[in-house]
Write an enzyme that holds these catalytic residues in place. Structure first.
Site, PDB file in Angstrom:
ATOM      1  N   GLU A 187       0.858  -1.188   0.000  1.00 60.46           N
ATOM      2  CA  GLU A 187       0.000   0.000   0.000  1.00 60.46           C
ATOM      3  C   GLU A 187       0.895   1.238   0.000  1.00 60.46           C
ATOM      4  OE1 GLU A 187      -3.237   1.167  -0.131  1.00 60.46           O
ATOM      5  OE2 GLU A 187      -2.235   3.089   0.200  1.00 60.46           O
ATOM      6  N   ARG A 188       0.565   2.185  -0.885  1.00 59.60           N
ATOM      7  CA  ARG A 188       1.463   3.348  -0.998  1.00 59.60           C
ATOM      8  C   ARG A 188       1.388   4.280   0.211  1.00 59.60           C
ATOM      9  NH1 ARG A 188      -1.950   6.845  -5.528  1.00 59.60           N
ATOM     10  NH2 ARG A 188      -3.906   5.939  -4.856  1.00 59.60           N
ATOM     11  N   GLY A 222      -7.481   2.726   1.851  1.00 57.91           N
ATOM     12  CA  GLY A 222      -7.649   3.272   0.504  1.00 57.91           C
ATOM     13  C   GLY A 222      -8.462   4.556   0.468  1.00 57.91           C
ATOM     14  N   GLY A 274       4.017   0.306  -5.661  1.00 52.20           N
ATOM     15  CA  GLY A 274       4.401  -0.920  -6.360  1.00 52.20           C
ATOM     16  C   GLY A 274       4.308  -0.798  -7.878  1.00 52.20           C
ATOM     17  N   GLY A 312     -22.651  16.723 -11.767  1.00 48.33           N
ATOM     18  CA  GLY A 312     -23.794  16.441 -10.877  1.00 48.33           C
ATOM     19  C   GLY A 312     -23.948  14.960 -10.636  1.00 48.33           C
ATOM     20  N   GLY A 313     -22.818  14.257 -10.416  1.00 47.86           N
ATOM     21  CA  GLY A 313     -22.839  12.831 -10.070  1.00 47.86           C
ATOM     22  C   GLY A 313     -22.850  12.681  -8.556  1.00 47.86           C
ATOM     23  N   ILE A 356     -20.370  12.183  -6.230  1.00 41.37           N
ATOM     24  CA  ILE A 356     -19.441  12.968  -5.416  1.00 41.37           C
ATOM     25  C   ILE A 356     -19.859  14.431  -5.395  1.00 41.37           C
ATOM     26  CG2 ILE A 356     -17.069  13.828  -5.245  1.00 41.37           C
ATOM     27  CD1 ILE A 356     -16.071  11.161  -6.215  1.00 41.37           C
ATOM     28  N   ASP A 384     -12.072  -0.898  -8.614  1.00 37.28           N
ATOM     29  CA  ASP A 384     -12.210   0.180  -9.604  1.00 37.28           C
ATOM     30  C   ASP A 384     -11.365  -0.046 -10.858  1.00 37.28           C
ATOM     31  OD1 ASP A 384     -13.704   1.301  -7.625  1.00 37.28           O
ATOM     32  OD2 ASP A 384     -12.592   3.179  -7.490  1.00 37.28           O
ATOM     33  N   HIS A 415     -44.728  -1.810  11.719  1.00 40.08           N
ATOM     34  CA  HIS A 415     -45.460  -0.561  11.507  1.00 40.08           C
ATOM     35  C   HIS A 415     -45.295   0.325  12.725  1.00 40.08           C
ATOM     36  CE1 HIS A 415     -48.674   2.153  10.271  1.00 40.08           C
ATOM     37  NE2 HIS A 415     -49.112   2.104  11.518  1.00 40.08           N
TER      38      HIS A 415
HETATM   39  P1  NAD Z   1     -19.864  10.136 -11.577  1.00 36.43           P
HETATM   40  O1  NAD Z   1     -19.565   9.415 -12.815  1.00 36.43           O
HETATM   41  O2  NAD Z   1     -20.817   9.576 -10.591  1.00 36.43           O
HETATM   42  O3  NAD Z   1     -20.379  11.605 -11.909  1.00 36.43           O
HETATM   43  C1  NAD Z   1     -19.677  12.489 -12.740  1.00 36.43           C
HETATM   44  C2  NAD Z   1     -20.681  13.453 -13.332  1.00 36.43           C
HETATM   45  O4  NAD Z   1     -19.972  14.469 -14.028  1.00 36.43           O
HETATM   46  C3  NAD Z   1     -21.618  12.805 -14.332  1.00 36.43           C
HETATM   47  O5  NAD Z   1     -22.929  13.170 -14.001  1.00 36.43           O
HETATM   48  C4  NAD Z   1     -21.156  13.371 -15.672  1.00 36.43           C
HETATM   49  O6  NAD Z   1     -22.212  13.481 -16.595  1.00 36.43           O
HETATM   50  C5  NAD Z   1     -20.614  14.718 -15.249  1.00 36.43           C
HETATM   51  N1  NAD Z   1     -19.615  15.320 -16.130  1.00 36.43           N
HETATM   52  C6  NAD Z   1     -18.624  14.705 -16.822  1.00 36.43           C
HETATM   53  N2  NAD Z   1     -17.860  15.611 -17.479  1.00 36.43           N
HETATM   54  C7  NAD Z   1     -18.385  16.825 -17.188  1.00 36.43           C
HETATM   55  C8  NAD Z   1     -18.034  18.149 -17.550  1.00 36.43           C
HETATM   56  N3  NAD Z   1     -16.975  18.412 -18.334  1.00 36.43           N
HETATM   57  N4  NAD Z   1     -18.805  19.165 -17.091  1.00 36.43           N
HETATM   58  C9  NAD Z   1     -19.887  18.905 -16.291  1.00 36.43           C
HETATM   59  N5  NAD Z   1     -20.243  17.682 -15.917  1.00 36.43           N
HETATM   60  C10 NAD Z   1     -19.497  16.644 -16.339  1.00 36.43           C
HETATM   61  O7  NAD Z   1     -18.444  10.403 -10.908  1.00 36.43           O
HETATM   62  P2  NAD Z   1     -18.056  11.033  -9.506  1.00 36.43           P
HETATM   63  O8  NAD Z   1     -19.213  11.690  -8.851  1.00 36.43           O
HETATM   64  O9  NAD Z   1     -16.820  11.813  -9.770  1.00 36.43           O
HETATM   65  O10 NAD Z   1     -17.715   9.740  -8.679  1.00 36.43           O
HETATM   66  C11 NAD Z   1     -16.662   8.882  -9.117  1.00 36.43           C
HETATM   67  C12 NAD Z   1     -16.932   7.462  -8.748  1.00 36.43           C
HETATM   68  O11 NAD Z   1     -16.927   7.290  -7.358  1.00 36.43           O
HETATM   69  C13 NAD Z   1     -18.262   6.981  -9.271  1.00 36.43           C
HETATM   70  O12 NAD Z   1     -18.084   5.788  -9.976  1.00 36.43           O
HETATM   71  C14 NAD Z   1     -19.089   6.758  -8.040  1.00 36.43           C
HETATM   72  O13 NAD Z   1     -19.916   5.624  -8.164  1.00 36.43           O
HETATM   73  C15 NAD Z   1     -18.066   6.588  -6.945  1.00 36.43           C
HETATM   74  N6  NAD Z   1     -18.611   7.171  -5.722  1.00 36.43           N
HETATM   75  C16 NAD Z   1     -19.668   6.570  -5.136  1.00 36.43           C
HETATM   76  C17 NAD Z   1     -20.235   7.140  -4.014  1.00 36.43           C
HETATM   77  C18 NAD Z   1     -21.400   6.481  -3.374  1.00 36.43           C
HETATM   78  O14 NAD Z   1     -21.632   5.311  -3.628  1.00 36.43           O
HETATM   79  N7  NAD Z   1     -22.165   7.177  -2.557  1.00 36.43           N
HETATM   80  C19 NAD Z   1     -19.756   8.331  -3.511  1.00 36.43           C
HETATM   81  C20 NAD Z   1     -18.700   8.916  -4.154  1.00 36.43           C
HETATM   82  C21 NAD Z   1     -18.137   8.329  -5.266  1.00 36.43           C
END
Ligand code: NAD
Length: 472
Positions: free
Chosen positions: A34-35, A41, A115, A180-181, A183, A310, A442
Site C-alpha cells: 500500500e502506498r 484506501g 508498487g 452532478g454525479g 461525489i 475500480d 409498523h
Molecule cells: P460520476 O460518474 O458519478 O459523476 C460524474 C458526473 O460528471 C456525471 O454526471 C457526468 O455526466 C458529469 N460530467 C462529466 N464531465 C463533465 C463536464 N466536463 N462538465 C460537467 N459535468 C461533467 O463520478 P463522480 O461523482 O466523480 O464519482 C466517481 C466514482 O466514485 C463513481 O463511480 C461513483 O460511483 C463513486 N462514488 C460513489 C459514491 C457512493 O456510492 N455514494 C460516492 C462517491 C463516489
C-alpha cells in the site's frame, strides 16, 4: 533480500484488504503493498467514510432547520471547522487503526510503498526509506482509481477534487460544483449545510445520469430550492484564476456568460490506476478505457494474476470491490467461487438520499423486457409524514409474467439502508407477493417496500387503486 510471498495484494482499499484477509484466513502467506502509511484506501481515508461523517452533520443541520415549522426552534448553528475536521479524522483513524489490527492478527505482512511490476512474478516497491522486491506466486491487483482531471484547466488551490474538498480547508462563500454525479452532489450537500452558496453544472440533461428520472425529481426539487443554480446540459468552457476568485465561463441553455466563484469542486468521474503499475511487465494489457479485463473469478489473462475493484469493469463502489476481493482470494485457494452478483446497489447520500439496484426502467425498456411497476409515494406513509419527509418514494420493478423483482429505487432519508431488502429479494428470486406477504413493522419506512409490492400485487389497502384490485 526479496520478500517471497504466496499472495501479493497490490492496494490496501476495501477490495485489497478484504482479499488479503480472506486469503490469509484460508491459510496463505499474504503480502499487502500500500502506498500510504495507513490501510483503507480512498474509501476509508478520503472517500466514503469521511464524506458520510460530514453528511451526518449536514443532516443534523437540515433536521434542526426543518423543526422550525414543527414548533421547535434552534438558533443558527455555530460552525467550528477545526473541530469538525478533528471529529472526521477521529472517525477515519479509528477505522484505519482497526484495519491495522486485523492485518496483524492474521499475520498479513503490510509493506508501505508504491508498487510497479517488473515481471510476471515480481513487483518492485518504492518505499519512503528505500526499495524492496516482492516475488509472488499469485497477485491480486486492487490499485483503484483516481479523479479525472479536465484538460486545459489551470492549477489553483481553489480548484478542488474530492480529496481536497473533504479536507474542508474553508467554507467558501460560493462554490461551483462541476459534475452532478454522486461525489458532486454529496459534497454540495456538505458545503451548503455549512454555509456555502452552491451552483452545480452538469453536462448531461439530468443529475445522476443513468438513474430513472422519477427517482431524481424529489432530490432535484429539494436542492433547486436550496442552491443558487443547477445548470443541466451545460459545461465550463474556461476558468480564469484572479485574486477575487475564479472567473468561469459556461456553455449551455440557461447559463450565465461568466460568473466568479470562490472555489470549484471538480467531480466528473474517476479513472482506473492501471497506467501507473507497469502492467506490461506482468503481461497484462488494459482495455482502451484503462480497465484490466478479467473473468468471473477476476482472473486476468495471466492465470496467476487477478484484478478487482475500480481497476476492472463495473461500478466503482467499495462493496463491489470487497466482494470481488473475496472471490479472487477464494479462487487462488482453489475454491469454486465466482462473482455472480445479480445486482449491485448504489446510493447517493444526499438529502434526500437516492438508492437504486437491479434494472432501471430505462434499461428494461431498452432490453424489451415487459415489466410491472409499483410506486408507493411516501406522502401516504405515516412514518414518512411523522419525520416530515413526504417527498420520498419507493419503486419496485418486476417481470410482468413471473412478478419476480428486477429492480428497485428508493428516495428519502435512509434510502441507502432500505434498499438492501430489495437486493436480497432480487438475489433470492422473490416476487412481489413474497414482499407483500412479508410482515414489515409498523410504522416504518420499510413498510413502503411492502406497499410498493402490494401495488403490483393488487392487494394494497393503504392507497385506492380502483379497478386494479387483485380479485378474490
Ligand atoms: P460520476 O460518474 O458519478 O459523476 C460524474 C458526473 O460528471 C456525471 O454526471 C457526468 O455526466 C458529469 N460530467 C462529466 N464531465 C463533465 C463536464 N466536463 N462538465 C460537467 N459535468 C461533467 O463520478 P463522480 O461523482 O466523480 O464519482 C466517481 C466514482 O466514485 C463513481 O463511480 C461513483 O460511483 C463513486 N462514488 C460513489 C459514491 C457512493 O456510492 N455514494 C460516492 C462517491 C463516489
Amino acid at each position: 533480500m526479496a520478500i517471497e510471498t504466496e499472495v501479493l495484494v497490490l492496494g490496501g482499499g476495501p477490495g485489497g484488504y478484504t482479499a488479503a484477509f480472506r486469503a490469509a484466513d484460508l491459510g496463505k502467506k499474504v503480502t499487502l503493498v500500500e502506498r500510504y502509511p495507513v490501510l483503507g484506501g480512498v474509501c476509508l481515508n478520503v472517500g466514503c467514510i469521511p464524506s458520510k461523517a460530514l453528511l451526518h452533520l449536514a443532516q443534523v443541520i437540515y433536521e434542526a432547520r426543518a423543526c422550525h415549522a414543527k414548533g421547535i426552534r434552534f438558533g443558527a448553528p455555530e460552525i467550528d471547522l477545526a473541530e469538525i475536521r478533528r471529529w472526521k479524522d477521529r472517525v477515519v483513524k479509528t477505522l484505519t487503526a482497526g484495519l491495522a489490527g486485523l492485518a496483524k492478527q492474521r499475520q498479513v505482512q503490510v509493506v508501505q510503498g508504491v508498487g510497479r511490476f517488473t515481471g510476471r512474478h515480481t513487483l518492485e516497491v518504492k518505499a519512503p526509506d528505500g526499495e524492496e522486491t516482492v516475488a509472488f506466486e499469485h497477485a491480486i491487483i486492487a490499485a483503484g482509481s483516481r479523479p479525472v482531471k479536465l484538460p486545459g484547466w489551470p492549477e489553483d488551490p481553489r480548484i478542488m477534487d474530492s480529496t481536497q474538498a473533504l479536507a474542508l480547508e474553508e467554507i467558501p462563500k460560493s462554490l461551483l460544483v462541476v459534475g452532478g454525479g454522486v461525489i458532486g452532489l454529496e459534497m454540495a450537500c456538505v458545503y451548503h449545510a455549512l454555509g456555502a452558496k452552491i451552483s452545480v453544472v452538469e453536462v448531461a440533461d439530468q443529475l445522476l445520469p443513468g438513474v430513472d428520472a422519477d427517482l431524481i425529481k424529489p432530490l432535484h426539487q429539494t436542492i433547486a430550492e436550496r442552491y443558487e443554480a443547477i445548470w443541466l446540459g451545460s459545461k465550463v468552457t474556461s476558468v480564469q484564476p484572479a485574486e477575487q476568485g475564479l472567473e468561469v465561463r459556461f456553455a449551455g441553455p440557461n447559463v450565465p456568460e461568466r460568473q466568479v466563484f470562490d472555489r470549484i469542486l471538480v467531480a466528473v468521474g474517476r479513472r482506473p490506476n492501471s497506467d501507473l503499475l507497469n502492467l506490461e511487465a506482468a503481461g497484462i494489457t488494459p482495455d482502451a478505457r484503462g480497465f484490466i479485463p478479467v473473468d468471473a473469478q477476476r482472473r486476468t489473462k495471466v492465470p496467476h494474476i487477478f484484478a478487482i475493484g475500480d481497476i476492472v469493469q463495473g461500478p466503482m463502489l467499495a462493496h463491489k470491490a470487497s466482494h470481488e476481493g473475496k472471490v479472487a482470494a477464494e479462487a487462488i485457494c482453489g475454491l469454486p467461487s465466482a462473482f455472480q452478483a445479480l445486482a449491485i446497489p448504489a446510493v447517493a447520500y444526499t438529502d434526500p438520499e437516492v438508492a437504486w439496484m437491479g434494472k432501471s426502467e430505462a434499461e428494461l425498456k431498452a432490453e424489451g423486457i415487459e415489466y410491472d411497476k409499483g410506486v408507493f409515494p411516501w406522502a401516504a406513509s405515516g412514518r414518512a409524514l411523522g419525520i416530515g419527509r413526504r417527498e420520498g418514494l419507493t419503486k419496485l420493478l418486476c417481470d410482468r409474467k413471473t412478478k419476480r423483482i428486477l429492480g428497485a429505487g428508493i428516495v428519502g432519508p435512509h434510502a441507502g439502508e432500505l434498499i438492501a431488502e430489495t437486493v436480497l429479494a432480487l438475489e433470492m428470486g422473490a416476487d412481489a407477493e413474497d414482499l407483500a406477504l412479508t410482515i414489515h413493522p409498523h410504522p416504518t419506512l420499510s413498510e413502503t417496500i411492502a406497499f410498493a409490492a402490494e401495488i403490483i400485487d393488487g392487494s394494497i389497502t393503504d392507497l385506492y387503486l380502483g379497478k386494479k384490485v387483485k380479485p378474490a
